[in-house]
Design an enzyme around this catalytic site. Structure first.
Site, PDB file in Angstrom:
ATOM      1  N   GLY A  36       9.834  -0.378  -6.968  1.00  0.00           N
ATOM      2  CA  GLY A  36       8.686  -2.071  -7.386  1.00  0.00           C
ATOM      3  C   GLY A  36       7.901  -2.692  -6.344  1.00  0.00           C
ATOM      4  N   THR A  37       7.212  -3.173  -6.803  1.00  0.00           N
ATOM      5  CA  THR A  37       6.671  -4.245  -6.239  1.00  0.00           C
ATOM      6  C   THR A  37       7.558  -5.088  -4.916  1.00  0.00           C
ATOM      7  OG1 THR A  37       6.293  -5.989  -8.085  1.00  0.00           O
ATOM      8  CG2 THR A  37       4.570  -4.614  -7.499  1.00  0.00           C
ATOM      9  N   ALA A  79     -48.057  31.201  24.955  1.00  0.00           N
ATOM     10  CA  ALA A  79     -48.364  30.816  23.739  1.00  0.00           C
ATOM     11  C   ALA A  79     -47.589  32.080  23.838  1.00  0.00           C
ATOM     12  CB  ALA A  79     -49.020  30.644  22.570  1.00  0.00           C
ATOM     13  N   ASN A 138     -45.620  18.645  25.619  1.00  0.00           N
ATOM     14  CA  ASN A 138     -46.220  18.862  24.358  1.00  0.00           C
ATOM     15  C   ASN A 138     -45.241  20.060  23.644  1.00  0.00           C
ATOM     16  OD1 ASN A 138     -48.024  18.260  22.197  1.00  0.00           O
ATOM     17  ND2 ASN A 138     -48.064  20.713  22.111  1.00  0.00           N
ATOM     18  N   ARG A 193      -3.039   8.649 -10.682  1.00  0.00           N
ATOM     19  CA  ARG A 193      -4.485   9.020 -11.185  1.00  0.00           C
ATOM     20  C   ARG A 193      -4.761   9.458 -10.586  1.00  0.00           C
ATOM     21  NH1 ARG A 193      -3.890   3.822 -14.454  1.00  0.00           N
ATOM     22  NH2 ARG A 193      -2.509   2.939 -13.210  1.00  0.00           N
ATOM     23  N   SER A 203     -47.270  27.830  21.256  1.00  0.00           N
ATOM     24  CA  SER A 203     -46.638  27.831  19.856  1.00  0.00           C
ATOM     25  C   SER A 203     -45.896  28.894  20.037  1.00  0.00           C
ATOM     26  CB  SER A 203     -47.342  28.188  19.166  1.00  0.00           C
ATOM     27  OG  SER A 203     -48.008  26.960  18.664  1.00  0.00           O
ATOM     28  N   TYR A 228      -2.925  -6.157  -2.170  1.00  0.00           N
ATOM     29  CA  TYR A 228      -3.043  -5.170  -2.298  1.00  0.00           C
ATOM     30  C   TYR A 228      -4.472  -4.377  -2.252  1.00  0.00           C
ATOM     31  CZ  TYR A 228       0.099  -7.108  -5.594  1.00  0.00           C
ATOM     32  OH  TYR A 228       1.098  -8.185  -6.333  1.00  0.00           O
ATOM     33  N   ALA A 259       0.918  -0.871  -0.300  1.00  0.00           N
ATOM     34  CA  ALA A 259       0.087  -0.156   0.323  1.00  0.00           C
ATOM     35  C   ALA A 259       0.824   1.484   0.287  1.00  0.00           C
ATOM     36  CB  ALA A 259      -0.857   0.612   1.385  1.00  0.00           C
ATOM     37  N   ALA A 265     -45.956  24.811  17.967  1.00  0.00           N
ATOM     38  CA  ALA A 265     -44.504  24.670  16.750  1.00  0.00           C
ATOM     39  C   ALA A 265     -44.021  26.311  17.191  1.00  0.00           C
ATOM     40  CB  ALA A 265     -45.887  25.484  15.744  1.00  0.00           C
TER      41      ALA A 265
END
Length: 482
Positions: A83-84, A429, A383, A20, A411, A107, A14, A386
């Site tokens: 090289g390998t 609210a 609760n 590329r 809300s 590899y 590796a 919104a």
């Protein structure tokens, strides 16, 4: 010790730069289906029960080694890309502790090679008492690969590279994958490899001739699917490998009881765990350490990363979960976002355009619409109306808020952290809550409403010309007011 009893050592090459790929990231660290490419090779080695695994690093060595650091994995640096054969020797020198093992060469840029294939390769190598076994494949056109030339007995006589092949040899369809299993002589024989070639490199393929010179048999084990040894050398190859692995992963989950309405559009990383009777709608993406229990439905185009969903959870379309834990029977979305540190206990409802962060919501909590709940703990059955916001940041520090059980938050309320809201409290609210709310109390924190008679006629009348051009309905109202 018989051949079948010998241990196995693995050397993973590796060290290459991968020009590329055109990337600052080392080639072998580019991810495929949730793992760096080289991590697939390490995983394969571990699945074989390898005694020692050595990863040969070079370009970006520090990054590669940091990404793979784990018990049982050692590293060897290849100084200079020669090289390998040179890379293999660097790895072989790190295999300390005896010379009794078979050695498998893999590899870092071939993530598609299945552990099952490698087990079959190793079994064939040992069953035939082979000294050197080459994993080969067959393609209708093997242009660019080294060709496998066999002798009359079917053993490998030599490997002919593309440039040096005759027309007859170029017509051979069997190719060399570069994956080898060798006996314990391989390191000593590799030291006899020379660089007497046009490139001045040491090629691992030269081991074949050295083994044959010693009278050893060199076998070939042919792959059923040549795609397994496909390397990912550029971004196009990376995408192709990703597509193949995605199909494999999805097919495995479907065979295990997962329903996918459009498997070609679903992306599941290899690290994800899915239970039975899970349903994944089109466009779902599951990443990292995500674990989904039985009977969960994940809606279209939702993205889950490092999240846990317990039994019976429903995640509706276009929701994003990261580092979240969703308790049994809860539902999330559509268009919800659960950020890291979110814990939803059983039966929680998180609706559209609700965002949570470092939030723990008790059983039965409901936050149906347009809320931000950050750095907060909310008790059971509360609760959240919104437009509710937990204002957790003062410009310098984050602060935490605690909301009790059975609270009603009206809300468009804002809880200015750090706050404590007692059980069964009621927040009217539109309140901006800047003090703690006792248990059972109602908090009203908003300005007194004042109606100014005739204001609209005076204001818009002064802007009559603009109103007439842009708001004809308002101009008509002004005319009726005289």
């Amino acid at each position: 010790m018989t051949q079948t009893e010998r241990p196995l050592d693995v050397v993973i090459l590796a060290a290459g730069q991968g020009t590329r790929m055109r990337s600052a990231l080392p080639k072998v660290l580019h991810p495929v289906a949730g793992r760096p490419m080289v991590a697939w090779a390490v995983r394969a080695a571990q699945s074989l029960g390898a005694r020692r695994t050595v990863v040969v690093t070079g370009h970006g060595a520090e990054q590669v080694e940091a990404a793979l650091e784990q018990p049982g994995v050692a590293f060897a640096r290849q100084h200079g890309q020669l090289g390998t054969g040179h890379a293999f020797l660097a790895g072989a020198d790190a295999l300390s502790g005896g010379s009794d093992a078979d050695i498998l060469v893999l590899y870092g840029d071939t993530p598609l090679l299945r552990p099952e294939t490698l087990r079959a390769l190793l079994a064939d190598h040992r069953a035939h008492a082979s000294a050197f076994t080459i994993l080969t494949g067959e393609l209708p056109d093997a242009t660019g690969y080294g060709r496998i030339i066999r002798d009359a007995a079917g053993n490998v006589e030599r490997i002919v590279e593309q440039k040096g092949a005759t027309p007859e040899e170029q017509a051979v369809r069997e190719f060399n994958s570069g994956v080898y299993v060798m006996d314990s002589r391989a390191p000593s024989l590799a030291r006899r490899i020379t660089n007497d070639n046009a490139a001045g490199e040491y090629y691992l393929t030269d081991l074949l001739a050295l083994y044959r010179d010693e009278g050893a048999t060199v076998r070939a084990f042919k792959l059923d699917d040549p795609d397994e040894v496909m390397g990912a050398n550029d971004r196009a190859g990376l995408a192709e490998a990703e597509a193949i692995l995605r199909r494999r992963i999805n097919a495995g989950h479907m065979r295990a009881g997962v329903t996918m309405h459009d498997p070609d559009s679903v992306r599941i990383e290899d690290t994800v765990q899915l239970g039975r009777d899970v349903t994944l709608e089109p466009g779902v993406i599951l990443r990292g350490d995500t674990r989904i229990a039985d009977g969960v439905t994940v809606g279209a185009y939702s993205v889950l990363t490092d999240s846990v969903l317990e039994e019976g959870v429903t995640v509706k379309a276009h929701s994003v979960l990261e580092g979240a834990h969703v308790g049994p029977g809860s539902d999330v979305g559509p268009f919800a976002r659960l950020r890291p540190g979110t814990v939803l206990e059983g039966g929680v409802h998180i609706g559209n355009f609700v965002e949570t962060k470092a939030a723990r919501l008790g059983p039965g909590v409901k936050a149906g619409h347009l809320a931000y709940l950050g750095d907060v703990e909310i008790g059971a059955e509360t609760n959240v109306g919104a437009g509710t916001i937990v204002a957790n940041f003062d410009g310098v520090n984050k602060h935490r808020t605690t909301v009790g059980a059975g609270v009603f938050i009206g809300s468009n309320s804002t809880l200015i952290a750090p706050r404590v809201v007692g059980d069964a409290a009621f927040i009217a609210a539109g309140s901006a809550v800047h003090e703690d709310v006792p248990e059972g109390a109602m908090a009203v924190a908003r300005g007194k409403q004042r109606n100014v008679e005739g204001w609209s006629r005076r204001y818009w009348g002064a802007m009559r010309e603009k109103v007439g051009q842009k708001l004809p309905w308002l101009a008509g109202w002004l005319e009726r007011q005289g």
